[in-house]
Design a protein around this motif. Structure first.
Motif, short mmCIF file in Angstrom:
data_model
loop_
_atom_site.label_atom_id
_atom_site.label_comp_id
_atom_site.label_asym_id
_atom_site.label_seq_id
_atom_site.Cartn_x
_atom_site.Cartn_y
_atom_site.Cartn_z
N GLN A 37 0.87 -1.18 -0.14
CA GLN A 37 0.08 -0.05 -0.19
C GLN A 37 0.87 1.22 0.00
OE1 GLN A 37 -3.29 -0.16 -0.24
NE2 GLN A 37 -3.42 2.02 -0.52
N ILE A 38 1.95 1.18 0.85
CA ILE A 38 2.79 2.41 0.84
C ILE A 38 3.50 2.48 -0.57
CG2 ILE A 38 4.97 3.31 1.76
CD1 ILE A 38 4.01 2.01 4.50
N GLU A 39 3.85 1.50 -1.24
CA GLU A 39 4.60 1.58 -2.46
C GLU A 39 3.54 2.29 -3.67
OE1 GLU A 39 5.90 -2.14 -3.63
OE2 GLU A 39 7.47 -2.48 -2.34
N GLN A 40 2.28 1.77 -3.42
CA GLN A 40 1.10 2.55 -4.34
C GLN A 40 1.00 4.15 -4.14
OE1 GLN A 40 -1.78 0.06 -4.15
NE2 GLN A 40 -0.91 -1.69 -5.14
N LEU B 224 5.05 12.27 -3.10
CA LEU B 224 4.84 12.94 -1.68
C LEU B 224 4.29 12.35 -0.77
CD1 LEU B 224 5.62 15.84 -0.70
CD2 LEU B 224 3.30 16.51 -1.72
N ARG B 225 2.99 11.86 -0.74
CA ARG B 225 2.48 11.21 0.13
C ARG B 225 3.38 9.98 0.96
NH1 ARG B 225 -3.04 9.54 -1.43
NH2 ARG B 225 -3.46 11.87 -1.57
N ARG B 226 3.75 9.44 0.33
CA ARG B 226 4.71 8.07 0.57
C ARG B 226 5.95 8.91 1.64
NH1 ARG B 226 5.59 5.22 -3.53
NH2 ARG B 226 7.51 6.41 -4.04
N GLU C 110 -2.12 14.96 3.39
CA GLU C 110 -1.48 13.90 2.94
C GLU C 110 -1.35 12.75 4.09
OE1 GLU C 110 -0.92 13.18 0.06
OE2 GLU C 110 -1.37 15.41 -0.85
N LEU C 111 -1.00 13.09 5.12
CA LEU C 111 -1.01 11.83 6.31
C LEU C 111 -2.52 11.01 6.38
CD1 LEU C 111 1.41 13.20 8.95
CD2 LEU C 111 1.55 11.14 7.72
N GLN C 112 -3.33 12.12 6.63
CA GLN C 112 -4.77 11.66 6.76
C GLN C 112 -5.00 10.59 5.49
OE1 GLN C 112 -6.69 11.79 9.32
NE2 GLN C 112 -4.93 12.87 10.32
N ARG C 113 -4.81 10.96 4.23
CA ARG C 113 -5.23 10.13 3.06
C ARG C 113 -4.22 8.88 3.20
NH1 ARG C 113 -7.72 12.47 -1.68
NH2 ARG C 113 -7.14 10.52 -2.26
N ALA C 114 -2.87 9.05 3.55
CA ALA C 114 -2.08 7.65 3.73
C ALA C 114 -2.71 6.79 4.63
CB ALA C 114 -0.67 8.19 3.99
N THR D 207 3.14 23.28 3.08
CA THR D 207 2.52 23.83 4.34
C THR D 207 2.15 22.79 5.33
OG1 THR D 207 -0.03 23.59 3.88
CG2 THR D 207 1.38 25.65 3.39
N THR D 208 2.09 22.97 6.74
CA THR D 208 1.74 21.88 7.55
C THR D 208 0.40 21.38 7.37
OG1 THR D 208 0.97 23.31 9.35
CG2 THR D 208 3.18 22.59 9.44
N ARG D 209 -0.55 22.13 6.78
CA ARG D 209 -1.96 21.83 6.53
C ARG D 209 -1.77 20.64 5.46
NH1 ARG D 209 -6.44 26.01 5.61
NH2 ARG D 209 -6.64 25.86 7.80
N LYS D 210 -1.00 20.77 4.48
CA LYS D 210 -0.79 19.97 3.55
C LYS D 210 -0.12 18.82 3.88
CE LYS D 210 0.00 18.58 -0.86
NZ LYS D 210 -1.14 18.10 -1.90
N VAL D 211 0.89 18.55 4.97
CA VAL D 211 1.17 17.33 5.52
C VAL D 211 0.26 16.82 6.16
CG1 VAL D 211 2.86 16.75 7.44
CG2 VAL D 211 3.75 18.53 5.70
N ASP D 212 -0.60 17.43 7.01
CA ASP D 212 -1.93 16.68 7.65
C ASP D 212 -2.67 16.21 6.73
OD1 ASP D 212 -3.51 16.31 10.03
OD2 ASP D 212 -4.73 17.80 9.12
#
Length: 191
Positions: free
Chosen positions: A125-128, A132-134, A164-168, A157-162
């Motif tokens: 799943q992480i490979e897919q 940036l998200r990975r 992408e983490l939520q999606r991951a 931004t930290t908002r973008k980090v949040d």
């Protein structure tokens, strides 16, 4: 067949015979069985047998009835003991199976059972994930970096980090949904 006195068992004489001996036979059957319903069934079965075999009975009906009650009671007790033995065998086998399952569940360590499969699913799943998200997920979960550190390193931004983490995490949770239910069941059984 000899009925007490007449020689032929008619419907009327059968009714008289029934009323004359029913209670006596019931008490005898009850003394053998210690079960009211079973004793009543045995007596009725014996009277039915007398009526069905009335042309073939060679002895006095009274003697035939007493012998029939005795035989039916003994047969009932043998069958009851046989059923009890079979029931106890079934219970013993069920207990053995349940003990086996209980032992299996108690000795089961869900971490060991599913860890290889879960790790493989996570790896795939992480490979897919998009690049940036990975990178964000790996930096946060495996390198222990904060949202600010990840944002500074990637120029976002930290908002973008949040986001992408939520999606991951959401995609991982979705791919592991079957395992999470099983793990929850194992954990609740063990506690």
């Amino acid at each position: 067949m000899q009925e007490t006195g007449t020689g032929v068992l008619t419907h009327e004489s059968f009714e008289q015979l029934f009323h004359r001996y029913e209670q006596k036979l019931y008490r005898i059957a009850y003394s053998y069985l210690r079960d009211r319903d079973a004793a009543r069934d045995v007596v009725h079965e014996c009277f039915t047998s007398v009526w069905d075999h009335r042309a073939n009975i060679e002895t006095k009906v009274e003697a035939y009835l007493y012998q029939s009650v005795k035989n039916e009671c003994l047969k009932y007790r043998r069958n009851r003991n046989l059923k009890k033995a079979v029931y106890e065998k079934i219970l013993m086998k069920e207990r053995c199976v349940m003990d086996y399952y209980t032992h299996t569940i108690e000795s089961c360590n869900p971490d060991e059972v599913f860890s290889t499969e879960i790790l493989e699913i996570c790896r795939k799943q992480i490979e897919q994930m998009p690049e940036l998200r990975r990178q964000i997920f790996m930096a946060n979960k495996f390198e222990g970096m904060s949202y600010k550190e990840i944002a500074d390193r990637n120029g976002i931004t930290t908002r973008k980090v949040d986001y992408e983490l939520q999606r991951a995490i959401s995609s991982l949770r979705l791919s592991l949904k079957d395992y999470l239910t099983i793990l929850a069941v194992f954990i609740s059984i063990k506690h």
